[in-house]
Design an enzyme around this catalytic site. Structure first.
Site: not given
Lengths: 254, 419
Positions: B163, B401, B404-405
């Protein structure tokens, strides 16, 4: 020949757990402690399942004696390939005093009831290290025994068993029905696969009471005290061999 | 019981059963350490406990003894992973009719958490592989499922997920790799970055642009290794995750049959997002396993290391520190398992919960592993001790994945869109 094998599996404290003695010295702490199948029992189950895969026997029945929790242990045996399980319900005080004599009486009764051709057990349990159940079961049934087996070959109604003994390896031939106890090098137990664990859910576990088998589980033994092994004392260094001999004589060792 | 000898048995090829390598009991003791309050089997069904037991045993026997070597020599442990696949770990939440194990998201989380104690990097790759297999299983038609899934579930073939690009990470919808329709083939041009397994894997699930700008122009194509026009960049040198190669994946007029498209044109982004929900649960599960192992390592070290005349376990500060680590571990585990259940049930809060879980668990578990390293003192910095590998390996879980932001963006959007 019914082609049925009985495998005894015992739920014991996991080998990796640090054992602690209860404060009242009546036993070891078992509450909240991780338990698993006795490693030698795993080897016994693996051997039975292997025999079934080779089509030398037809059915593997896993047996365990104890309270409700032993069903977990039977399920593990089912996930490894056993066909069905028998849970002999023993709980409370009876379970605390359950030992090889009572278990061997139970196994003998079950062997007759199920018309088993072969009983495979672990050579000993890692909690009590008795190494008696297999031998007692064979004696009660008046069956031949192949203990400390590191190799088992089945041929019609005879078993060739290679035993690990002090002097090396001994090969014996015994007639079935017989009792075999598994030693460490008999095989390497398989991992249960995820599909097998799910299939195990559908396999049956029958519940039986010792009284139904005509067995009295009361113990002839009374545990007086359980202690940790003594702390290892520091040694003493000596300068000469004469000193060493002198010290040994002092300690009454020679 | 006499100490077990070290017996290493390879996979018995062609046999039904997978026998375990028997390592010295003393090696296993650390990783299998028991501490009742952080016991990961609390609250599980009997069946889930069985799954977990197999995964823990596999991790302790087949992975943990090798995790340092795999990291230092950058080995992609194909044999060990195939052994795992034979137990059913190749397609854990893929349908059984194409070779998967058909388990739930919670079962999957439990399994990856346990496997991760043996090697985070390898388990993380196995989870990416699982996600790809699931995508083909869920969004592919029957021909595609039957063509790809059985080999992926058995790990006869390995998969990679493509991706991210050099120019689009968090802003995934702005990806540029183009797929122009020419007859019955798409011609792909562009490159993907940071692809786990890239170059060593066989099946690539690629998000590319078949239409206009934005998410609606993205489709999902399955590209097989060996397709002309498919090439790879150099192997990246990383701080952790060294048991899986990371490379750029390059498409130069790479022709992919239209029959390899999963779902309809324009559905790619939606497929990617759905895949990531599960991927986030899986990655967080890997962090959890590392943290669990680290807490046990820290505890064991504290009981052994003496300074100022007593073991570290007598220091109240370290006792409190250990207690905080354990508390965060259990809190993380509970949140993660709840998110897994929500995803399984298709609840409306599932996406937010998965984001919350990924955010919280990866951050807290990194902190736990880091503190465990600190407790080890100077020894924690040596590669002879496993704790540093856990720290290095899970650091990236806070980044991939979905950073975290981005997790915070998702959660905030969900909260503010209701008002």
């Amino acid at each position: 020949m019914s082609g049925r094998v009985l495998v005894g599996v015992k739920r014991v404290i996991d080998y990796a757990v640090k054992i602690r003695v209860k404060p009242d010295h009546t036993g070891v702490v078992t509450d909240g402690v991780k338990h698993s199948m006795n490693p030698f029992c795993e080897i016994a189950v693996e051997e039975a399942v292997k025999l079934k895969e080779k089509k030398l026997i037809k059915e593997v029945v896993a047996v365990s004696c104890g309270p409700q929790q032993v069903q977990e242990t039977i399920r593990t045996a089912l996930a490894m390939g056993a066909d069905r399980g028998i849970h002999v319900e023993v709980s409370g005080k009876d379970y605390e005093t359950l030992g090889p004599l009572q278990v061997s009486k139970i196994l003998a009764a079950l062997a007759k009831k199920e018309q088993a051709d072969l009983i495979i057990l672990g050579k000993q349990a890692i909690d009590d290290d008795c190494n008696q159940t297999g031998q007692m079961t064979a004696a009660l049934l008046d069956w031949p025994q192949g203990t400390f087996a590191s190799e088992v070959t089945l041929d019609a109604d005879k078993l060739k068993v290679v035993r690990e003994i002090d002097g090396g390896l001994e090969t014996i031939k015994i007639k079935m029905p017989a009792v075999v106890t598994a030693d460490l090098r008999l095989n390497t137990p398989r991992y249960a696969t995820l599909p097998n664990i799910m299939k195990a859910k559908k396999k049956k576990i029958a519940n039986v009471k010792p009284a139904d088998l005509g067995v009295d589980v009361s113990s002839r033994l009374e545990v007086l005290k359980v202690d940790e092994p003594p702390q290892r004392q520091a040694g003493v260094k000596v300068e000469t061999v004469d000193d060493l001999v002198g010290k040994l004589k002092e300690a009454g060792r020679i | 019981m006499a100490a077990a000898r070290a017996l290493a048995r390879g996979v018995l090829l062609g046999s039904y059963s997978i026998c375990r390598s028997r390592s010295l009991i003393f090696n296993s003791v650390q990783k299998r350490g028991i501490a009742a309050c952080i016991d990961p089997s609390i609250g599980l069904t009997d069946e889930q406990k069985e799954f977990q037991k197999v995964a823990f045993d596999f991790a302790a026997n087949e992975m943990a003894p090798h995790m340092a070597e795999w990291d230092q020599k950058e080995i992609f442990p194909v044999e060990a992973m195939r052994k795992a696949a034979q137990l059913g770990f190749g397609g854990i939440y893929v349908n059984p009719d194409v070779g998967g194990s058909g388990l739930s998201r919670l079962d999957t989380s439990i399994i990856f958490e346990a496997l991760s104690t043996g090697c985070v990097s390898t388990t993380a790759y196995i989870s990416i592989h699982n996600m790809c297999a699931w995508m083909i299983d869920t969004f592919g038609n029957n021909e595609q499922r039957e063509k790809f899934c059985p080999d992926l579930c058995s790990m006869q073939k390995f998969a990679s997920y493509c991706l991210t690009e050099p120019g689009s990470g968090s802003d995934a919808a702005s990806l540029l790799t183009s797929a122009n329709l020419k007859g019955d083939h798409y011609i792909l041009n562009g490159s993907k970055a940071f692809i786990s397994g890239g170059g060593d894997t066989d099946v690539y699930v690629v998000m590319c642009r078949t239409g206009g700008k934005g998410p609606k122009g993205i489709s999902c194509l399955v590209v097989e290794k060996g397709t002309p026009g498919l090439s790879f960049g150099k192997k990246e040198k990383k701080v952790g995750w060294n048991s899986q190669p990371t490379r750029a994946v390059i498409f130069e007029d790479c022709a992919v049959p239209v029959t390899n498209r999963l779902g309809a044109e324009g559905e790619g982004f939606s497929i990617a997002m759905k895949g990531l929900n599960g991927g986030r649960i899986n990655i967080a599960s890997c962090s959890l396993g590392a943290a669990h192992a680290s807490v046990l390592l820290a505890r064991d070290h504290m009981c052994v290391r003496k300074q100022f005349g007593e073991t570290l376990s007598n220091s109240q500060f370290l006792q409190f520190r250990l207690a905080e680590m354990a508390t965060k571990l259990v809190a993380s585990r509970l949140l993660l398992r709840q998110a897994a259940v929500a995803l399984q049930e298709g609840r409306p809060d599932a996406v937010s919960l998965c984001s919350m879980a990924k955010l919280f668990v990866t951050d807290e578990c990194f902190s736990i592993c880091n503190q465990a390293l600190q407790i080890h003192g100077g020894y924690g910095y040596l590669k002879d001790y496993a704790v540093q590998q856990y720290v290095r390996d899970i650091r990236v879980h806070q980044i991939l994945e979905g950073t975290n932001e981005v997790m915070r963006m998702i959660i905030a959007r969900s909260l503010l869109s209701e008002s």
